[in-house]
Write a protein that holds these residues in place. Structure first.
Motif, PDB file in Angstrom:
ATOM      1  N   ASP A 293       0.836  -1.274  -0.076  1.00 31.77           N
ATOM      2  CA  ASP A 293       0.088  -0.067   0.080  1.00 31.77           C
ATOM      3  C   ASP A 293       0.867   1.267  -0.019  1.00 31.77           C
ATOM      4  O   ASP A 293       2.110   1.203  -0.040  1.00 31.77           O
ATOM      5  N   PHE A 294       0.105   2.207  -0.096  1.00 33.00           N
ATOM      6  CA  PHE A 294       0.855   3.682  -0.110  1.00 33.00           C
ATOM      7  C   PHE A 294       1.891   4.075   1.144  1.00 33.00           C
ATOM      8  O   PHE A 294       2.731   4.928   1.043  1.00 33.00           O
ATOM      9  N   LEU A 295       1.645   3.290   2.115  1.00 38.99           N
ATOM     10  CA  LEU A 295       2.495   3.633   3.354  1.00 38.99           C
ATOM     11  C   LEU A 295       3.621   2.337   3.519  1.00 38.99           C
ATOM     12  O   LEU A 295       4.377   2.825   4.366  1.00 38.99           O
ATOM     13  N   GLY A 296       3.579   1.797   2.441  1.00 38.87           N
ATOM     14  CA  GLY A 296       4.697   0.650   2.378  1.00 38.87           C
ATOM     15  C   GLY A 296       4.247  -0.666   3.289  1.00 38.87           C
ATOM     16  O   GLY A 296       5.069  -1.442   3.128  1.00 38.87           O
ATOM     17  N   LYS A 297       3.067  -0.825   3.515  1.00 37.09           N
ATOM     18  CA  LYS A 297       2.721  -2.064   4.346  1.00 37.09           C
ATOM     19  C   LYS A 297       2.245  -3.173   3.305  1.00 37.09           C
ATOM     20  O   LYS A 297       1.667  -2.548   2.144  1.00 37.09           O
ATOM     21  N   VAL A 298       2.574  -4.280   3.596  1.00 31.10           N
ATOM     22  CA  VAL A 298       2.414  -5.417   2.794  1.00 31.10           C
ATOM     23  C   VAL A 298       1.057  -6.034   3.199  1.00 31.10           C
ATOM     24  O   VAL A 298       1.310  -6.491   4.543  1.00 31.10           O
ATOM     25  N   HIS A 299       0.146  -6.603   2.259  1.00 26.68           N
ATOM     26  CA  HIS A 299      -1.096  -7.294   2.672  1.00 26.68           C
ATOM     27  C   HIS A 299      -1.241  -8.530   1.709  1.00 26.68           C
ATOM     28  O   HIS A 299      -0.636  -8.498   0.711  1.00 26.68           O
ATOM     29  N   PRO A 300      -2.003  -9.574   2.257  1.00 27.30           N
ATOM     30  CA  PRO A 300      -2.247 -10.787   1.417  1.00 27.30           C
ATOM     31  C   PRO A 300      -3.062 -10.210   0.099  1.00 27.30           C
ATOM     32  O   PRO A 300      -2.796 -10.999  -1.123  1.00 27.30           O
ATOM     33  N   ASP A 301      -3.524  -9.114  -0.132  1.00 28.49           N
ATOM     34  CA  ASP A 301      -4.067  -8.725  -1.334  1.00 28.49           C
ATOM     35  C   ASP A 301      -4.617  -7.197  -1.075  1.00 28.49           C
ATOM     36  O   ASP A 301      -4.559  -6.942   0.146  1.00 28.49           O
TER      37      ASP A 301
END
Length: 407
Positions: A293-301
């Motif tokens: 995401d825009f903050l650099g967080k990684v998510h499963p989708d």
């Protein structure tokens, strides 16, 4: 993502079934939300974007470092999204370098800013595909996307890219308020020479969670799928202009398509298509799809914003994705630990358990049945006496319970 046209082609030109992906880690398609800023106010926006600068977004140096890491990892595809990615100040240098590092580079945009020099720049970068989001014709789109004139500007963007030889697709979210425009949008694809049509089912995240009461009723979803199947088949058989039809965010589409195959083709052809669908495996959250995401967080989708694997500001994406995250491990398990109708479903090897985030948002349990599965009990081979979860309009605060399961 269910590539309907691709699997439909197996009915005309069958090919050997590729080896099924197993459990564990595969290199994912990465959807990267470069910025939360956007000039529209879409009712289904999963990032709750707005036309302002948001604090904490990755700067250019951080983004370029992350891109190099993705390149070394050899991700198969990178989709640059937002917000509105054209509002990202470093989009052009990032995209130019990405073009050198990844095999497939795509841009997901609302299209309203694509004209003149911007259109030239997109063409020069050489994106493999540009997806432009349109959620209805004329005023329907403008209402859904919150800005008057958005439809005309998006169509202008389609024309500008087609004029420059760029592969373009339309992206459409099926809801109660937009479903009546589906036939006209398919006609728009013909009229404008659009290459691909992507139908997205509503996901209960961001403003999409608050507007879940607008999710298309199951019968209307089935009617929409019937229309897409017919259009895809017409394109493959020469009855109409070819159109690459793809759907997303409801992997029950694969089961519905397989039922169509079984009713119209031989048992041998049905078995062949089913083998291909099982090799695909259905929902790919945390396995074949990843989100930054825009903050650099990684998510499963992209829709799992409440569950974070880590942040690329502190840890490279590669380390996060190949690490010991419990949620990723469980999402990659086949079969997943599904409950309710999904747990009993005879075609869960085809759909992979569908979109887990809807179950999470509605019940607080990511393994409960997906309430947006529109297949009936007979079609999925479950006990018809089992009660079904009902989708109800949003009331009050949405769930944020992923931590209850994996910390």
């Amino acid at each position: 993502m269910f590539r309907m046209s691709e699997y439909m082609t197996q009915l005309i030109n069958p090919t050997p079934v590729r080896k099924r992906r197993g459990e564990g880690m595969v290199k994912p398609v990465v959807i990267w939300n470069l910025t939360r800023r956007c000039n529209l106010k879409c009712r289904h926006c999963y990032t709750v974007s707005a036309d302002v600068d948001f604090p904490g977004e990755l700067n250019q140096e951080q983004a370029m470092e992350t891109l190099e890491d993705l390149g070394r990892f050899k991700v198969p595809a990178l989709i640059l999204s937002g917000g509105e990615p054209l509002d990202c100040k470093y989009l052009t240098p990032l995209a130019k370098r990405a073009r050198e590092l990844v095999r497939v580079l795509a841009l997901s945009t609302n299209g309203t800013k694509i004209h003149g020099d911007t259109a030239d720049q997109i063409a020069d970068i050489g994106y493999n595909y540009v997806g432009i989001s349109i959620d209805g014709i004329g005023k329907t789109n403008d209402w859904f996307r919150g800005v008057d004139g958005a439809f005309d500007q998006a169509v202008r963007g389609v024309r500008a890219l087609k004029k420059r030889g760029v592969k373009v697709g339309l992206r459409f979210c099926l809801t109660e308020g937009t479903q009546h425009n589906l036939p006209d949008l398919l006609q728009l694809c013909d009229d404008e020479g659009v290459d691909k049509f992507y139908l997205s089912h509503l996901v209960y995240a961001g403003r999409g969670d608050k507007n879940r009461g607008e999710d298309a009723h199951h019968q209307r979803t089935r009617a929409g799928m019937d229309m897409l199947i017919e259009r895809a088949w017409q394109g493959l058989t020469g009855a109409r202009t070819p159109l690459d039809v793809v759907t997303g965010n409801n992997d029950a589409d694969a089961g519905y398509f397989l039922d169509w195959v079984s009713r119209n083709f031989s048992a041998e052809q049905t078995a062949h298509v089913r083998d291909h669908l099982v090799a695909w495996g259905g929902n790919s959250s945390g396995l074949g799809v990843a989100n930054i995401d825009f903050l650099g967080k990684v998510h499963p989708d992209t829709y799992w914003s409440d569950y974070t694997v880590g942040n690329v500001k502190q840890t490279p994406f590669t380390e996060l994705w190949t690490g010991e995250d419990a949620m990723l491990k469980t999402l990659r398990t086949r079969p997943r630990p599904l409950e309710g109708r999904c747990g009993s479903c005879k075609i869960k090897d085809v759909c992979g358990g569908n979109t887990r985030i809807r179950a999470l948002q509605l019940t607080g349990n990511p393994w409960a049945e997906d309430p947006a599965c529109y297949l009936n009990d007979t079609e999925i081979g479950v006990d018809t006496s089992e009660p079904r979860l009902e989708v109800t309009p949003f009331k009050g605060k949405s769930h944020d319970p992923a931590h209850r399961f994996f910390g």
